[in-house]
Scaffold this active site. Structure first.
Site, PDB file in Angstrom:
ATOM      1  N   LYS A   1      -1.016   8.520  -8.366  1.00 48.28           N
ATOM      2  CA  LYS A   1       0.155   7.634  -8.606  1.00 48.28           C
ATOM      3  C   LYS A   1       1.414   8.504  -8.481  1.00 48.28           C
ATOM      4  CE  LYS A   1      -1.859   4.991  -7.949  1.00 48.28           C
ATOM      5  NZ  LYS A   1      -2.907   4.058  -7.847  1.00 48.28           N
TER       6      LYS A   1
ATOM      7  N   CYS B   1       0.133  -4.208   8.808  1.00 53.48           N
ATOM      8  CA  CYS B   1       1.208  -5.226   8.707  1.00 53.48           C
ATOM      9  C   CYS B   1       0.897  -6.589   8.220  1.00 53.48           C
ATOM     10  CB  CYS B   1       1.562  -5.318  10.227  1.00 53.48           C
ATOM     11  SG  CYS B   1       1.712  -3.777  11.189  1.00 53.48           S
TER      12      CYS B   1
ATOM     13  N   GLU C   1       2.344   8.774  -4.817  1.00 57.24           N
ATOM     14  CA  GLU C   1       2.301   7.541  -3.939  1.00 57.24           C
ATOM     15  C   GLU C   1       3.751   7.131  -4.229  1.00 57.24           C
ATOM     16  OE1 GLU C   1      -0.607   4.351  -3.603  1.00 57.24           O
ATOM     17  OE2 GLU C   1      -1.271   5.186  -5.531  1.00 57.24           O
TER      18      GLU C   1
ATOM     19  N   ASN D   1      -1.298  -7.421  13.928  1.00 57.76           N
ATOM     20  CA  ASN D   1      -1.674  -6.479  12.794  1.00 57.76           C
ATOM     21  C   ASN D   1      -2.864  -5.656  13.322  1.00 57.76           C
ATOM     22  OD1 ASN D   1      -2.399  -5.209  10.362  1.00 57.76           O
ATOM     23  ND2 ASN D   1      -3.161  -6.862   9.544  1.00 57.76           N
ATOM     24  N   GLY D   2      -2.742  -4.548  13.451  1.00 58.02           N
ATOM     25  CA  GLY D   2      -4.037  -3.656  13.978  1.00 58.02           C
ATOM     26  C   GLY D   2      -3.398  -2.440  15.026  1.00 58.02           C
TER      27      GLY D   2
ATOM     28  N   GLU E   1      -6.651  10.351 -10.184  1.00 62.89           N
ATOM     29  CA  GLU E   1      -5.794   9.104 -10.291  1.00 62.89           C
ATOM     30  C   GLU E   1      -4.123   9.268 -10.653  1.00 62.89           C
ATOM     31  OE1 GLU E   1      -4.935   4.972  -9.615  1.00 62.89           O
ATOM     32  OE2 GLU E   1      -6.239   6.755  -8.588  1.00 62.89           O
TER      33      GLU E   1
ATOM     34  N   LYS F   1       0.061  -1.793   1.406  1.00 59.92           N
ATOM     35  CA  LYS F   1      -1.074  -2.070   0.246  1.00 59.92           C
ATOM     36  C   LYS F   1      -2.576  -2.251   0.739  1.00 59.92           C
ATOM     37  CE  LYS F   1      -2.525  -3.371  -3.699  1.00 59.92           C
ATOM     38  NZ  LYS F   1      -2.474  -2.410  -4.707  1.00 59.92           N
TER      39      LYS F   1
ATOM     40  N   ARG G   1       2.477  -5.385   2.367  1.00 66.66           N
ATOM     41  CA  ARG G   1       1.459  -4.928   3.745  1.00 66.66           C
ATOM     42  C   ARG G   1       2.361  -3.796   4.637  1.00 66.66           C
ATOM     43  NH1 ARG G   1      -3.074  -8.107   3.971  1.00 66.66           N
ATOM     44  NH2 ARG G   1      -3.490  -7.320   6.026  1.00 66.66           N
TER      45      ARG G   1
ATOM     46  N   TRP H   1       4.130  -2.281   9.381  1.00 68.85           N
ATOM     47  CA  TRP H   1       3.867  -0.848   8.850  1.00 68.85           C
ATOM     48  C   TRP H   1       3.481  -0.033  10.346  1.00 68.85           C
ATOM     49  CZ3 TRP H   1       0.118   2.901   9.456  1.00 68.85           C
ATOM     50  CH2 TRP H   1       0.083   3.864   8.582  1.00 68.85           C
TER      51      TRP H   1
ATOM     52  N   HIS I   1     -10.119  29.122 -10.695  1.00 67.71           N
ATOM     53  CA  HIS I   1     -10.310  29.379  -9.406  1.00 67.71           C
ATOM     54  C   HIS I   1      -9.491  29.075  -8.386  1.00 67.71           C
ATOM     55  CE1 HIS I   1     -14.244  29.723 -11.526  1.00 67.71           C
ATOM     56  NE2 HIS I   1     -14.169  28.645 -11.764  1.00 67.71           N
TER      57      HIS I   1
END
Ligand code: AGP
Length: 612
Positions: free
Chosen positions: A489, A2, A492, A99-100, A485, A607, A27, A73, A508
């Site tokens: 992307k 947050c 996300e 935040n936490g 990566e 983020k 955030r 968040w 495989h």
């Protein structure tokens, strides 16, 4: 996770709080709120973005020169008006933004219920607000900061908090453990925030709080202590944050701006480290620890998400050139896996934000076992930067798009410089090869600019495949992590289920996914694996798969074979990841845009992941 803000001073707090929350919205962005002290404790919060809160509060025309704010968040309780922060205590004596995660909140809640407390929300934070009120009402002499200290001494978990008390109107109490918190020192005013971005436009004088610090902020000054009530010395840092970097400029989204900034941010990451004549690499920040790196029996490289992909590329670089065994670890697994670590180990921790909870825990574990801990980080003054033995900053500038792009290429640039420098110091690389690779690295920004010119072509390819619901990304060697990566992307920001795989592994299992609905992105520039990758493409084509190939410019063979190709300039394989990832970032960006997704604030993400 947050974002929290606070203000005490001579100005109206609300516009400063809202401005700060907008800066921190990357955030967490599922709900927001503010509390203002003006006679009473006004609390205004709702589900949705900060802009919606701004309209809601403006309609209420509230005022006050002391206030706190939060953008969320969700961890405990789904996004809703009642679960949004700030949370007031039952008697409205306290208002808290947090935040936490308070891990033992359920037990604390049960105890408070036994003392007659009731709760309006499902959050852990409301438990903290009531716990502070509970201690505050234990005695007449109790101050709000003492009540906060008592409450925090009962808490297990991570927190960055700001607290208002309706009986102490000229004060904000803030504290942190595990979650970042910065205090900005203005002229007769103070700014509080989860990171420096909301503070930079008001002052460059900041204090980064350390774990278990508690600050009592009043109009005429602030006192720093720790939760055990011992005084803590004040270390004022000078903020070097360019405000312009915090705006999108002419770009529709921060992510696109940050993709286009990469040639420049890689040059910035070279600055003062790559000699003008590109003959030498100088890493002043590691000078004292290079002997440790040279003697190391192994190097453990740790990160999460995109930073973990950068670590995988480093494994190839360090083993091929510096000839030292490397282990790459997910921080979230490493911290609980009971790994064998000793004082001859060097542990490199990679983090854009420098605040990722799992990475910080891995740092503390490695440090407690006597290993040398180095950091690669993009945020000056972050916890990782302050707690590692040494490190290198990536100079990518503030990265606001939740999907990391320019920080990734800056991380890989730094890791390439460390690997080459270590190889030279160890004599495990031929000096001509060293010079050639340093020169190849120096050419990346210009080659990156060439790739950005094919943005429109990539947009066309995205139009062809944006309705796909699955995708497969393949690569070999240095480009296997790039395939991972690229898939991350796309996942996300467009919510398409994409998987990255080592191309050699396709037979495989993943090849079972191949049909004419599956776009298969293959990273296939000319290198030692080229022929093998071409065979993999033929295997996909043989099963009607649609191949989008990232190829070296002028590769007519794959132009024939693949359904679509994106050309990148020729380069040495060891630096090719820095080029090959750019088309994958743009492809994901355009597919997400075509699907109408909020590219900068993708659902369910944030983020900086400051909780477990
Ligand atoms: C990448 O686009 C994501 N934002 C995420 O995977 C990120 O890389 C991860 O959370 C690690 O963050 P850090 O580099 O700030 O530690």
């Amino acid at each position: 996770m947050c974002g929290i803000v606070g203000y005490i001073g001579g100005k109206e707090a609300f516009p400063i709080l809202i401005n700060g929350l907008k800066r921190l919205e990357y955030r967490g962005y599922d709900s927001a709120g503010v509390a203002l002290l003006n006679g009473s404790l006004g609390n205004f919060k709702r589900k949705g973005k900060v802009a919606e809160l701004e309209d809601f509060v403006n309609s209420e025309n509230c005022s006050g020169t002391v206030g706190i704010g939060h953008t969320r968040w969700a961890t405990h309780g789904e996004p809703s008006d009642k679960n949004a922060h700030p949370h007031n205590s039952m008697g409205d004596l306290f208002s808290v933004v947090h935040n936490g995660i308070i891990e033992n909140y359920a037990r604390l809640k049960d105890d408070l219920v036994k003392h007659g407390y009731s709760f309006k929300s499902e959050t852990d934070t409301e438990v903290l607000a009531n716990l502070i009120e509970y201690f505050y009402l234990q005695s007449e002499e109790m101050t709000s900061e003492a009540a906060v200290q008592l409450a925090l001494s009962k808490v297990v978990g991570a927190y960055g908090i700001a607290v208002l008390c309706s009986r102490e109107k000229e004060k904000i109490v803030v504290a942190r453990k595990g979650s970042p918190l910065v205090v900005g020192l203005g002229d007769g005013e103070y700014f509080i925030a989860s990171d420096a971005s909301p503070i930079a436009e008001y002052t460059s004088q900041v204090v980064y709080l350390n774990d278990e610090d508690i600050a009592i902020i009043q109009r005429d000054g602030f006192t720093l202590k720790n939760v055990q009530n011992n005084p803590v010395s004040l270390k004022i840092s000078n903020l070097d944050l360019e405000i312009g970097a915090l705006d999108k400029g002419e770009f529709e989204y921060f992510m696109l701006k940050e993709i286009y900034e990469q040639p420049l941010t890689i040059e910035e990451t070279f600055r003062g480290r790559l000699r003008e004549d590109y003959s030498e690499i100088v890493l002043g920040g590691l000078l004292n620890v290079f002997p440790k790196l040279e003697e190391a029996e192994r190097i453990i490289i740790i990160g999460c998400g995109t930073s973990w992909h950068a670590a995988l590329i480093a494994e190839y670089l360090f083993e091929e050139y510096a000839r030292v065994p490397v282990e790459v670890e997910y921080a979230s697994e490493f911290r609980y896996r009971k790994p064998i670590i000793n004082s001859r180990d060097v542990v490199i921790l990679i983090s854009q934000s420098g605040e990722t909870a799992d990475t910080m825990a891995a740092l503390h574990l490695a440090k407690s076992k006597g290993a040398t801990v180095l950091g690669i980080c993009n945020v000056v003054g972050s916890s990782l930067a302050r707690e590692t033995d040494a490190g290198v900053y990536t100079h990518a500038g503030v990265e606001i798009g939740v999907a990391s792009t320019k920080a990734f290429t800056a991380q890989v640039t730094v890791l390439t410089m460390i690997a080459l420098k270590l190889a030279k110091r160890k004599g495990s690389i031929d000096i001509q090869e060293y010079k050639k690779l340093v020169n190849e690295l120096s050419e990346i920004p210009e080659k990156g600019r060439i790739i950005l010119e094919s943005d429109q072509k990539i947009q066309k390819i995205a139009e062809k495949y944006h309705e796909a619901v699955n995708a497969l990304y393949l690569g070999r060697g240095y480009l296997f992590p790039v395939a991972l990566e690229g898939a991350l992307k796309l996942k996300e920001i467009s919510y398409v289920h994409a998987e990255g795989y080592a191309a050699g592994e396709m037979k495989h299992g993943p090849i079972a996914l191949v049909d004419d609905n599956l776009p298969v992105v293959v990273v296939a520039p000319e290198d030692a694996y080229y022929e093998k990758v071409v065979s993999n493409i033929q295997e996909v084509k043989a099963r009607k798969g649609n191949v989008i190939a990232i190829v070296t410019e002028g590769d007519s063979g794959l132009k024939e074979l693949a359904n679509d190709v994106i050309e990148i300039p020729k380069s040495h394989p060891a630096v090719a990841p820095l080029l090959a990832v750019i088309p994958l970032q743009l492809l994901a960006y355009h597919i997400a845009l075509l699907k109408g997704c909020n590219v900068d604030q993708p659902r369910n993400l944030a983020k900086s992941v400051t909780v477990e």
